[in-house]
Design a protein around this motif. Structure first.
Motif, PDB file in Angstrom:
ATOM      1  N   ILE A 195       0.863  -1.181   0.000  1.00 29.33           N
ATOM      2  CA  ILE A 195       0.000   0.000   0.000  1.00 29.33           C
ATOM      3  C   ILE A 195       0.898   1.228   0.000  1.00 29.33           C
ATOM      4  O   ILE A 195       1.770   1.382   0.861  1.00 29.33           O
ATOM      5  CB  ILE A 195      -0.960  -0.001   1.219  1.00 29.33           C
ATOM      6  N   HIS A 196       0.715   2.077  -1.005  1.00 33.97           N
ATOM      7  CA  HIS A 196       1.475   3.331  -1.045  1.00 33.97           C
ATOM      8  C   HIS A 196       0.529   4.471  -0.719  1.00 33.97           C
ATOM      9  O   HIS A 196      -0.586   4.521  -1.237  1.00 33.97           O
ATOM     10  CB  HIS A 196       2.115   3.548  -2.411  1.00 33.97           C
ATOM     11  N   HIS A 197       0.985   5.403   0.132  1.00 32.95           N
ATOM     12  CA  HIS A 197       0.079   6.421   0.630  1.00 32.95           C
ATOM     13  C   HIS A 197       0.022   7.649  -0.266  1.00 32.95           C
ATOM     14  O   HIS A 197       0.179   8.781   0.185  1.00 32.95           O
ATOM     15  CB  HIS A 197       0.371   6.784   2.091  1.00 32.95           C
ATOM     16  N   SER A 198      -0.234   7.398  -1.543  1.00 34.65           N
ATOM     17  CA  SER A 198      -0.561   8.482  -2.474  1.00 34.65           C
ATOM     18  C   SER A 198      -1.311   7.873  -3.640  1.00 34.65           C
ATOM     19  O   SER A 198      -1.334   6.649  -3.809  1.00 34.65           O
ATOM     20  CB  SER A 198       0.702   9.172  -2.997  1.00 34.65           C
ATOM     21  N   LEU A 199      -1.911   8.725  -4.447  1.00 39.71           N
ATOM     22  CA  LEU A 199      -2.573   8.261  -5.654  1.00 39.71           C
ATOM     23  C   LEU A 199      -1.518   8.172  -6.749  1.00 39.71           C
ATOM     24  O   LEU A 199      -1.301   9.137  -7.487  1.00 39.71           O
ATOM     25  CB  LEU A 199      -3.707   9.226  -6.030  1.00 39.71           C
ATOM     26  N   GLY A 216      -0.008  21.470  -2.551  1.00 39.11           N
ATOM     27  CA  GLY A 216      -1.317  22.088  -2.337  1.00 39.11           C
ATOM     28  C   GLY A 216      -2.461  21.342  -2.982  1.00 39.11           C
ATOM     29  O   GLY A 216      -3.457  21.956  -3.386  1.00 39.11           O
ATOM     30  N   VAL A 217      -2.371  20.043  -3.081  1.00 36.87           N
ATOM     31  CA  VAL A 217      -3.457  19.282  -3.709  1.00 36.87           C
ATOM     32  C   VAL A 217      -4.700  19.310  -2.830  1.00 36.87           C
ATOM     33  O   VAL A 217      -4.632  19.543  -1.624  1.00 36.87           O
ATOM     34  CB  VAL A 217      -3.061  17.809  -3.968  1.00 36.87           C
ATOM     35  N   LYS A 218      -5.840  19.056  -3.427  1.00 38.39           N
ATOM     36  CA  LYS A 218      -7.114  19.097  -2.719  1.00 38.39           C
ATOM     37  C   LYS A 218      -7.671  17.692  -2.490  1.00 38.39           C
ATOM     38  O   LYS A 218      -8.804  17.535  -2.031  1.00 38.39           O
ATOM     39  CB  LYS A 218      -8.109  19.946  -3.503  1.00 38.39           C
ATOM     40  N   MET A 219      -6.878  16.703  -2.853  1.00 43.72           N
ATOM     41  CA  MET A 219      -7.254  15.307  -2.617  1.00 43.72           C
ATOM     42  C   MET A 219      -5.995  14.513  -2.315  1.00 43.72           C
ATOM     43  O   MET A 219      -4.987  14.705  -2.978  1.00 43.72           O
ATOM     44  CB  MET A 219      -7.909  14.713  -3.867  1.00 43.72           C
ATOM     45  N   VAL A 220      -6.076  13.640  -1.326  1.00 50.27           N
ATOM     46  CA  VAL A 220      -4.984  12.690  -1.111  1.00 50.27           C
ATOM     47  C   VAL A 220      -5.540  11.292  -1.340  1.00 50.27           C
ATOM     48  O   VAL A 220      -6.744  11.069  -1.234  1.00 50.27           O
ATOM     49  CB  VAL A 220      -4.374  12.794   0.304  1.00 50.27           C
ATOM     50  N   GLY A 221      -4.663  10.366  -1.661  1.00 48.01           N
ATOM     51  CA  GLY A 221      -5.137   9.042  -2.011  1.00 48.01           C
ATOM     52  C   GLY A 221      -4.209   7.949  -1.548  1.00 48.01           C
ATOM     53  O   GLY A 221      -3.197   8.193  -0.890  1.00 48.01           O
ATOM     54  N   ALA A 222      -4.584   6.735  -1.875  1.00 52.59           N
ATOM     55  CA  ALA A 222      -3.787   5.567  -1.554  1.00 52.59           C
ATOM     56  C   ALA A 222      -3.881   4.598  -2.722  1.00 52.59           C
ATOM     57  O   ALA A 222      -4.901   4.544  -3.411  1.00 52.59           O
ATOM     58  CB  ALA A 222      -4.298   4.911  -0.280  1.00 52.59           C
ATOM     59  N   THR A 223      -2.820   3.848  -2.925  1.00 56.00           N
ATOM     60  CA  THR A 223      -2.734   2.924  -4.047  1.00 56.00           C
ATOM     61  C   THR A 223      -2.237   1.569  -3.563  1.00 56.00           C
ATOM     62  O   THR A 223      -1.172   1.489  -2.954  1.00 56.00           O
ATOM     63  CB  THR A 223      -1.750   3.466  -5.120  1.00 56.00           C
ATOM     64  N   ALA A 224      -2.998   0.528  -3.819  1.00 60.42           N
ATOM     65  CA  ALA A 224      -2.543  -0.829  -3.524  1.00 60.42           C
ATOM     66  C   ALA A 224      -2.072  -1.455  -4.823  1.00 60.42           C
ATOM     67  O   ALA A 224      -2.804  -1.431  -5.820  1.00 60.42           O
ATOM     68  CB  ALA A 224      -3.666  -1.649  -2.914  1.00 60.42           C
TER      69      ALA A 224
END
Lengths: 289, 289, 289, 289
Positions: A195-199, A216-224
Motif C-alpha cells: 500500500i502506497h500512501h498516495s494516488l 497544495g493538492v485538494k485530494m490525497v489518495g492511496a494505491t494498492a
C-alpha cells in the motif's frame, strides 16, 4: 466483506483472444454438472488477451480438482489456456509485514477476526518491536527483525525464510516502510501487495503526504499494487481517495489518509484472495463485485 | 459515455436458475461463429432467476437476427429462456417529457449531440412552452401540451398518441413534475424512466429538497427508476448523492442537486439503452461497466 | 484525526441574530490578548439565530476561564449570548454502549489508542458479554448488564448510575441495538450520539439493510444523530454513503456497510468533542474542517 | 450554484499573522453598522499569513466602497493588511477560451443561463471555428483566432487585445489545449483558470488519459488551477475524481472524465468569483461552503 459463497469454487483462466474461449469452459462446466453462479470475462483488445472468472457449485461435495484438470486439460490445450481452480472457502495464508504504523494491520486483523476477510494470518514480521502486543492479542507469532543498511540483505533472507516456513501464499506490506532489494522484489513478484500512501503515479517515494502538502493538492489518495522490481511502479490493483483542504498540515494529512489507506489495502487483499485480479501487461483486470 | 462497441450485438436472456443456462447460449455462440467480447451473469438466489448479458461480434456484417432466433429457439425452449438481440449501434428512439427545469434536458441533449449517449430524440413534450427554444436549436419537434386538472386524461392521451406516432422505444421523464394517471403508468410500464430528486425511499412526493432541509440531512440524492403504478415506487435503476451542509437553504439544495440529478438520469438512460438493466421482482439487476 | 491544536482553546457561542455579535467576541479576544487561530460563524435566517466558534491561543499558559467569564459576562449580556469555553486538549469522558457488533467499538478504541480521537473511554457497557475481551485488552472496565423486557427500566437505571459514577460527558451508542425508554432518552438528550445503519429518514427502525435490499436501493448509508425522544429522529450530525449493487444480499450489505458506519460515527464523535456541533431547531450546524 | 446572497458584500483581507487581525475588521463592521452574515478565517502557520473572508449586509442600499476604504485604511495600516470589497451580486466579466471540445463551455453557458453561476460571458475565443454555433445561440461574440507555430505570439496578442477590449476580469481556459507563451502566462497570472484533465501532479502535459490508461490507474481526475509560468504547475484551486476500471480504453476515459472536468472547472470559477480563493505561497486557501 466476503462475497464468495461457501461450497463454491472459483475457476480463473486466460489465453489469447479467439473464438470459443468462453464456450470451451462453460460447456465443460455444463457437461460435468458444475453449476455456474457468476461469470465475468474481459477481452483486452490491446493485449489480445482473454480473461475469465467463474464461480461455480460442483455437483457434489467431493469435487476433485485432479479429475477436473484431467478432463479439462485437452480442451484447454486447444486454446493454449492456462487456468486454476480454488475453493471459495479456502483461506490463503497471508504474512503481514509492518513497521510502526498499525492502522492497516489493525484493520486487517479486525476483518479477519470478524469474518469480513477470509484469510489466515499465520505470521507478522516487523523491523520494529512496537506492534508485538497487537499480534499477541490475536495469538499470531510476531518476528522482530531489525534492519540496518549493513544487515538489509541478511534480514530479507530471514523474511524469505519465514515466508517459506509458514507456507505463505501472499505477503502484504501493510506500511512496511522499507524499500525491498531487487532480489527480494523478484522473489515476491506477483505474490506481494504493497500500500502506497498516495494516488500513484503522483508522489512516488518518501513522504508522499508532505509532497502533497507542498503541492497544495485538494485530494490525497492511496494505491494498492503488486510489488515488482520498480519502486512504486508495480501493477495497480485498486485506489482510494480523500478530499482535503488548506487547513490540514502534513501531520493531519497523514492522519486523515489512514482510513483510505486501510480500506484500499483491504480491498486489494480481498480482490486477490477471491481471485478477482488478473495481470494484463502492466495493467490489472479486476472483476470487482 | 458509450461503452458498447460498434459492430457488436447484445444478447440478453433470463430464465429460472438451472444447470447449463450459460452453456446453452455460449455453445450456440461458438458454433455459429459469434465472438464473445464480454459476458455478465447474475443468479438471483432469492427469486431463483438467472440473468445473462453478452456482447458479441457476429462472424460477418450481414448478421441475421431471424436466423439466430430460428436456430436458437429450440435450445432456449429447453430452459424456458426468454431472450433478445440488439445491435450495439442501434439508436433507440427516446421521447423526453419536461416541465420548466431544463438541467436534465440540456444534459441529455448535450450528450446525444456529442456522441456520449447513443440515442435518437425525435420528440420533446412539455406542459409548458419554456423549453421550446432549446429544442428548436437542436432541431427537435417540441409539443406544448398544457395540463389542467380537467384536461389531464385528455393530455395524457395526446402524449400517448405522440409516443406512438414517433415510434418511441423509451420515454424519459426529465423532471416532468406531473403525477401520471394509473392508466398512463400502466401503458408506460417498464418503458419509462423517471428521475426523482431524492434518495428514495427518503422524501417521496412533492418538494423533496424542502423535506430534506426540514429534516436537516447532510446528503441529498437523486434516484432514477422505472415508472410503475405506485408513485416514486418503481424499480430503482441507479442513484446518486451529494454532500451538503447547514449553510444551504432549500433553494440552494435545489441548485446543488441538479448535477447529481442529471448525471443519475443520464446513467439510467445509458444502462437501459445498452441493455444493462433486468427486472428481478421489484429490484433491478444492472450490469454496469 | 484531531484537528484542533494543543494549547488552544475553543469558544462557542450563540444568540439571536443582531448587529455586533461577532464583534463583541472578537473585540474582547483582542483586548485580552487572545490570539484567534480560526473563526467560523453561521447566521440561520430561518431560526434567526447566530452561531460562532473560535479557536484561540491565550496570551499565557495560565489562562483562567473564570477570569474570561467574569470579564465577558457583561458584554455577552447585551446580546443575550450563551457561550462556553473548553481547552482543545481536554479529553471528554465518553462511555460506549454496545451489543455484539464490535466494528464501531473497535474503530473508536483504535483511534483513541493511536491519538486520532482525543477522548477518554473510562467505561464500556453492554447487554451482552461478547466484547469484554476487547475492552480488557484496552484496560477499560466492561459492564455486562443483560436486558429483558421486564428488567429494561432497571437496567437503564444501572446504566445511568454508571454514567454518573464515571462522570461521563458523552454517551455513544455504537450499535447498541436497544430502543431506549423515553425517560432515558430525556436524560441523555443532547449528550448521547447514536449510529443508525441507514441514510435517515430512509429505513428507520429495525433491520434497515434488509429493508434496503427489499427496496433494491443502489446506495446504503449510515446516520449519526443525537438521541432524543423520537426513535431515529434526533438531530442529524453527519451521514455517510456506500454504493452497492444487485449482487449483494442483506448479509453482505450488513458487512459492506460497516466501514461507513464506523467512519460516520467517528466523525460525529469528533465533531462533538471538538465543539463543532450546534443545535438550531431540529437541525444541526456543523463547522467541519 | 450561487451561494452568496444578493444585497450582501464580500470583504476579503490578508496580512501577516498577529493579534487583533479579526478584531480590526469586525470592530469596524460593527461600528459602521455592517451586519456580518458569515465569517471565515485561516491562519497559515507555515507562511505566517492570515486570511479573512466576510459576507456582510451594509446598513443601507447606498453602501459606499470609497467611504468604507477611507474609514478603514488607517486601521488596516496598523496591520499592513490588504483588503478588497465586492458586491455579491456583481457579475464578473469572464472570457472563455476553447478549442474543439465543448463539454466545459456548454456547462458554463448552461449554468450562467440558468442562474447557477453569477458571471457575464461577454466573449468566447477559440483557435477553431467549431463552437461558434453554440456561442451564437447564447448571443455571445465568438472570435476564431487560428494558431500556427509561426503566428502563436501574434495570436496571443490578439487574445490579450480582446481581453482588454471586453474589460475581462477572469479568463477561463475551458480545454483550450494550447500551451501559452511565458509572456502570456505572466500577463494572465492569477487572472486565468485552467482545467487540466488529470489529478495533478499526476499526468502533466499532453494526453493525460492515455498516460492514465498506460499506467493502469483505477481513478481519473481533473484539476482546476491558476495559470502561471510553469505548465500545469499553477496553484491548485480544486480537484475532482472519477473511478474507472480495466474495461475502459483511453477514448472511453476521455468520455468518462468529461463530467468531472466540467464540474471541477465550474467549482473553481465559482470559488474565484465568489472571492473564496486566496493565494498562500504556491498553495491556495479556499473557503468553500
Amino acid at each position: 466483506m466476503q462475497t464468495t459463497h461457501s461450497g463454491t469454487w472459483i475457476f480463473t483462466g486466460s489465453c489469447s483472444s479467439q473464438l470459443g474461449t468462453v464456450d470451451v469452459v462453460t460447456r465443460y462446466m455444463a457437461e460435468s454438472g458444475n453449476y455456474i453462479n457468476e461469470i465475468h470475462s474481459f477481452d483486452d483488445r490491446v493485449q489480445g488477451m482473454f480473461f475469465l472468472r467463474i464461480e461455480f457449485t460442483p455437483p457434489s461435495a467431493d469435487f476433485s480438482v485432479a479429475h477436473f484438470n484431467d478432463e479439462f486439460v485437452e480442451r484447454a490445450a486447444e486454446f493454449d489456456m492456462t487456468w486454476a481452480l480454488s475453493p471459495a472457502a479456502k483461506k490463503e495464508r497471508v504474512a503481514i509485514l509492518v513497521s510502526k504504523y498499525d492502522h492497516c494491520l489493525n484493520d486487517l486483523l479486525f476483518r479477519v477476526r470478524t469474518g469480513q476477510l477470509n484469510i489466515d494470518i499465520p505470521v507478522i514480521i516487523s523491523n520494529h518491536p512496537d506492534l508485538e502486543p497487537l499480534a499477541k492479542w490475536h495469538n499470531i507469532p510476531y518476528y522482530h527483525l531489525p534492519i540496518t543498511p549493513d544487515t538489509k540483505l541478511e534480514q530479507e533472507q530471514q523474511i524469505l525464510g519465514l515466508l517459506a516456513e509458514y507456507r505463505i501464499d501472499l505477503t502484504v506490506l501493510a506500511r512496511y516502510m522499507q524499500v525491498l532489494s531487487p532480489s527480494m522484489c523478484q522473489q515476491l513478484d506477483g505474490k506481494a501487495i504493497n500500500i502506497h500512501h498516495s494516488l500513484l503515479p503522483g508522489f512516488k517515494g518518501a513522504r508522499p503526504y508532505h509532497q502533497a502538502w507542498e503541492k497544495g493538492v485538494k485530494m490525497v489518495g492511496a494505491t494498492a499494487h503488486y510489488v515488482n522490481n520498480d519502486l512504486d511502479e508495480g501493477p495497480i490493483i485498486t485506489q482510494g481517495i480523500q478530499t482535503v483542504n488548506h487547513a490540514l498540515y502534513p501531520e493531519q494529512l497523514i492522519s486523515k489518509g489512514q482510513d483510505i489507506e486501510r480500506i484500499t489495502l483491504f480491498n486489494a487483499v480481498r480482490y486477490h484472495v477471491e481471485k478477482r485480479v488478473f495481470l494484463s501487461g502492466k495493467r490489472t483486470v479486476v472483476f470487482d463485485n
